[in-house]
Scaffold this motif. Structure first.
Motif, PDB file in Angstrom:
ATOM      1  N   SER A 175       0.837  -1.205   0.000  1.00  0.00           N
ATOM      2  CA  SER A 175       0.000   0.000   0.000  1.00  0.00           C
ATOM      3  C   SER A 175       0.867   1.248   0.000  1.00  0.00           C
ATOM      4  O   SER A 175       1.843   1.328   0.744  1.00  0.00           O
ATOM      5  CB  SER A 175      -0.924   0.014   1.226  1.00  0.00           C
ATOM      6  N   ASP A 176       0.492   2.220  -0.822  1.00  0.00           N
ATOM      7  CA  ASP A 176       1.246   3.481  -0.868  1.00  0.00           C
ATOM      8  C   ASP A 176       0.580   4.478   0.075  1.00  0.00           C
ATOM      9  O   ASP A 176      -0.088   5.417  -0.343  1.00  0.00           O
ATOM     10  CB  ASP A 176       1.283   4.031  -2.299  1.00  0.00           C
ATOM     11  N   PHE A 177       0.785   4.243   1.367  1.00  0.00           N
ATOM     12  CA  PHE A 177       0.242   5.106   2.406  1.00  0.00           C
ATOM     13  C   PHE A 177       1.314   6.080   2.882  1.00  0.00           C
ATOM     14  O   PHE A 177       2.513   5.792   2.809  1.00  0.00           O
ATOM     15  CB  PHE A 177      -0.227   4.283   3.607  1.00  0.00           C
ATOM     16  N   SER A 178       0.875   7.219   3.409  1.00  0.00           N
ATOM     17  CA  SER A 178       1.776   8.176   4.039  1.00  0.00           C
ATOM     18  C   SER A 178       1.273   8.485   5.441  1.00  0.00           C
ATOM     19  O   SER A 178       0.105   8.856   5.615  1.00  0.00           O
ATOM     20  CB  SER A 178       1.853   9.478   3.240  1.00  0.00           C
ATOM     21  N   ILE A 179       2.132   8.315   6.427  1.00  0.00           N
ATOM     22  CA  ILE A 179       1.836   8.733   7.796  1.00  0.00           C
ATOM     23  C   ILE A 179       2.215  10.208   7.889  1.00  0.00           C
ATOM     24  O   ILE A 179       3.358  10.581   7.633  1.00  0.00           O
ATOM     25  CB  ILE A 179       2.625   7.890   8.806  1.00  0.00           C
ATOM     26  N   ILE A 180       1.251  11.062   8.256  1.00  0.00           N
ATOM     27  CA  ILE A 180       1.495  12.505   8.247  1.00  0.00           C
ATOM     28  C   ILE A 180       1.365  13.147   9.628  1.00  0.00           C
ATOM     29  O   ILE A 180       1.683  14.326   9.795  1.00  0.00           O
ATOM     30  CB  ILE A 180       0.557  13.221   7.255  1.00  0.00           C
ATOM     31  N   GLY A 181       0.889  12.404  10.600  1.00  0.00           N
ATOM     32  CA  GLY A 181       0.711  12.968  11.934  1.00  0.00           C
ATOM     33  C   GLY A 181       0.401  11.875  12.927  1.00  0.00           C
ATOM     34  O   GLY A 181       0.460  10.686  12.614  1.00  0.00           O
ATOM     35  N   GLY A 182       0.078  12.272  14.152  1.00  0.00           N
ATOM     36  CA  GLY A 182      -0.225  11.310  15.198  1.00  0.00           C
ATOM     37  C   GLY A 182      -1.528  11.633  15.909  1.00  0.00           C
ATOM     38  O   GLY A 182      -2.136  12.681  15.689  1.00  0.00           O
ATOM     39  N   HIS A 183      -1.947  10.727  16.764  1.00  0.00           N
ATOM     40  CA  HIS A 183      -3.152  10.938  17.560  1.00  0.00           C
ATOM     41  C   HIS A 183      -2.982  10.408  18.979  1.00  0.00           C
ATOM     42  O   HIS A 183      -3.337  11.088  19.933  1.00  0.00           O
ATOM     43  CB  HIS A 183      -4.353  10.268  16.891  1.00  0.00           C
ATOM     44  N   LEU A 184      -2.414   9.212  19.125  1.00  0.00           N
ATOM     45  CA  LEU A 184      -2.318   8.588  20.453  1.00  0.00           C
ATOM     46  C   LEU A 184      -0.980   7.886  20.618  1.00  0.00           C
ATOM     47  O   LEU A 184      -0.442   7.311  19.673  1.00  0.00           O
ATOM     48  CB  LEU A 184      -3.453   7.567  20.634  1.00  0.00           C
ATOM     49  N   GLU A 185      -0.476   7.929  21.847  1.00  0.00           N
ATOM     50  CA  GLU A 185       0.704   7.155  22.238  1.00  0.00           C
ATOM     51  C   GLU A 185       0.358   6.365  23.490  1.00  0.00           C
ATOM     52  O   GLU A 185      -0.209   6.910  24.434  1.00  0.00           O
ATOM     53  CB  GLU A 185       1.890   8.084  22.512  1.00  0.00           C
ATOM     54  N   GLY A 186       0.699   5.070  23.496  1.00  0.00           N
ATOM     55  CA  GLY A 186       0.472   4.227  24.670  1.00  0.00           C
ATOM     56  C   GLY A 186      -1.005   3.989  24.953  1.00  0.00           C
ATOM     57  O   GLY A 186      -1.867   4.123  24.088  1.00  0.00           O
ATOM     58  N   GLY A 187      -1.282   3.578  26.197  1.00  0.00           N
ATOM     59  CA  GLY A 187      -2.657   3.523  26.674  1.00  0.00           C
ATOM     60  C   GLY A 187      -3.437   2.248  26.474  1.00  0.00           C
ATOM     61  O   GLY A 187      -4.652   2.241  26.666  1.00  0.00           O
ATOM     62  N   ASP A 213      12.142   1.217   2.442  1.00  0.00           N
ATOM     63  CA  ASP A 213      12.638   2.202   3.411  1.00  0.00           C
ATOM     64  C   ASP A 213      11.416   2.896   4.001  1.00  0.00           C
ATOM     65  O   ASP A 213      10.774   3.717   3.346  1.00  0.00           O
ATOM     66  CB  ASP A 213      13.550   3.220   2.726  1.00  0.00           C
ATOM     67  N   VAL A 214      11.082   2.544   5.231  1.00  0.00           N
ATOM     68  CA  VAL A 214       9.845   3.042   5.822  1.00  0.00           C
ATOM     69  C   VAL A 214       9.855   4.561   5.969  1.00  0.00           C
ATOM     70  O   VAL A 214       8.790   5.203   6.034  1.00  0.00           O
ATOM     71  CB  VAL A 214       9.575   2.342   7.176  1.00  0.00           C
ATOM     72  N   ASN A 215      11.032   5.170   5.997  1.00  0.00           N
ATOM     73  CA  ASN A 215      11.106   6.629   6.057  1.00  0.00           C
ATOM     74  C   ASN A 215      10.398   7.282   4.879  1.00  0.00           C
ATOM     75  O   ASN A 215       9.904   8.407   4.995  1.00  0.00           O
ATOM     76  CB  ASN A 215      12.573   7.083   6.089  1.00  0.00           C
ATOM     77  N   ASP A 216      10.356   6.577   3.761  1.00  0.00           N
ATOM     78  CA  ASP A 216       9.695   7.119   2.570  1.00  0.00           C
ATOM     79  C   ASP A 216       8.185   7.212   2.746  1.00  0.00           C
ATOM     80  O   ASP A 216       7.504   7.867   1.947  1.00  0.00           O
ATOM     81  CB  ASP A 216      10.004   6.246   1.347  1.00  0.00           C
TER      82      ASP A 216
END
Length: 356
Positions: A107-119, A317-320
């Motif tokens: 899949s050609d997805f892009s992670i552009i931000g966050g919402h939750l850490e942990g929990g 390369d996951v950085n991409d």
């Protein structure tokens, strides 16, 4: 996407109509709003999206001239399949492991931000809670998880780091939804459940108890990422998505300063008792952060490779697949708009530390 007159999809109630193209796990209903841009966001049916809820409640989307439609899903896989199929534009609460698994599969997805850490809690029946005092306690147990849940990766990685062979020293049983997982541990089909924060209130209501949290196993691990199809970011240089991130950044600040705002905002979508809502959105183990945190995403990718969760991905390369530019632009615009506001400057410092 550019628009002129669209509608706000607001409710995650179980009685609303379903979009037939995505099956019975998807829910949506309508309200009113308008903006220069429109995006459709997929999120969890059980817990909604805290930062999106606040951004809507406080009018941040309107101020950014963007309309945000909401569609609820029962699990991450269904939501990410909908994203890939073009039924939604953004996945908000589908974890980190989920998007990375899809990326591993092409899949050609892009992670552009966050919402939750942990929990995320590890749950069992109250009468059995005393049995779990360390990772060694899981040996010989039947452990329920949900495939491509971030907590699943954190749990297996922690066992691996502790020298415990999770393939042979215990039995891991995978379930499709969080509700099915809770029912399994409550009925004794599994001994313990590696669950998610969105199901914690339901678990407590069922008489289950948390014996550990994902934060205990890996401090500060990332979970829900803001993910989209990379092709959409080419539209007007991702302007709609930058505006979306600006609203989330502001919502994060509002939640820090006024935790009750998260409860008030969620009440519009979650038709349960206010105390239950507070348990979900303000649990002390959950850290809501809009930062993409590329460093932690890469860390989880490496963990998934180490435990064999994804294979034959050495050419990736996951950085991409982590776009930090839009978030940085969003922060810099907020700093320019509010030059005397230290908060946004502090977030830029954090951004630079987490996105090397």
């Amino acid at each position: 996407m550019k628009k002129t007159n669209q509608k706000w999809i607001v409710s995650l109630a179980l009685s609303v109509g379903l979009l037939a193209a995505c099956g019975n796990d998807e829910q949506t209903s309508k309200g009113e709003a308008s903006g220069d841009y429109e995006i459709t966001v997929g999120l969890s049916q059980s817990a909604g999206g805290t930062l999106v809820d606040i951004a809507h409640q406080e009018g941040y989307f309107e101020e950014e001239n963007i309309s945000v439609n909401r569609v609820g899903f029962a699990n991450s896989a269904d939501g990410l399949n909908a994203l890939q199929a073009g039924k939604i534009d953004v996945g908000l609460t589908f974890g980190t492991a989920g998007p990375l698994t899809f990326i591993a599969n092409g899949s050609d997805f892009s992670i552009i931000g966050g919402h939750l850490e942990g929990g995320h809690p590890i749950l069992t029946k109250k009468e059995n809670a005393g049995q779990y005092t360390s990772l060694e306690s899981y040996k010989g147990k039947k452990v329920g998880t949900i495939r491509i849940f971030t907590s699943d990766i954190v749990f297996r990685s922690a066992l691996e780091d502790a020298g415990i062979d999770w393939k042979n020293d215990l039995e891991i049983v995978e379930f499709k939804t969080g509700s099915m997982l809770l029912e399994a541990v409550a009925s004794g089909k599994v001994d313990v459940a590696v669950s998610a924060n969105s199901f914690y209130a339901q678990a407590v209501d069922m008489g289950l108890e948390a014996v550990a949290w994902s934060n205990d196993l890996q401090e500060g691990h990332v979970c829900c990422r803001v993910v989209t199809r990379s092709e959409l970011l080419a539209e007007e240089d991702g302007e709609a998505y930058k505006r979306f991130l600006k609203a989330l950044i502001r919502a994060e600040r509002k939640k820090i300063e006024d935790p009750q705002s998260a409860v008030t905002a969620a009440k519009e979508y979650m038709k349960v008792d206010e105390k239950v809502i507070n348990t979900i959105v303000n649990d002390s183990h959950s850290n809501y952060s809009s930062d993409p945190s590329r460093e932690k995403v890469v860390q989880m990718w490496e963990q998934m490779k180490e435990i064999g969760y994804v294979e034959n991905v050495d050419d990736i390369d996951v950085n991409d697949y982590v776009n930090i530019d839009l978030y940085e632009k969003a922060l810099n615009e907020l700093i320019e708009q509010y030059p005397d506001d230290v908060y946004y400057k502090d977030q830029l410092v954090r951004f630079n530390e987490q996105n090397i």
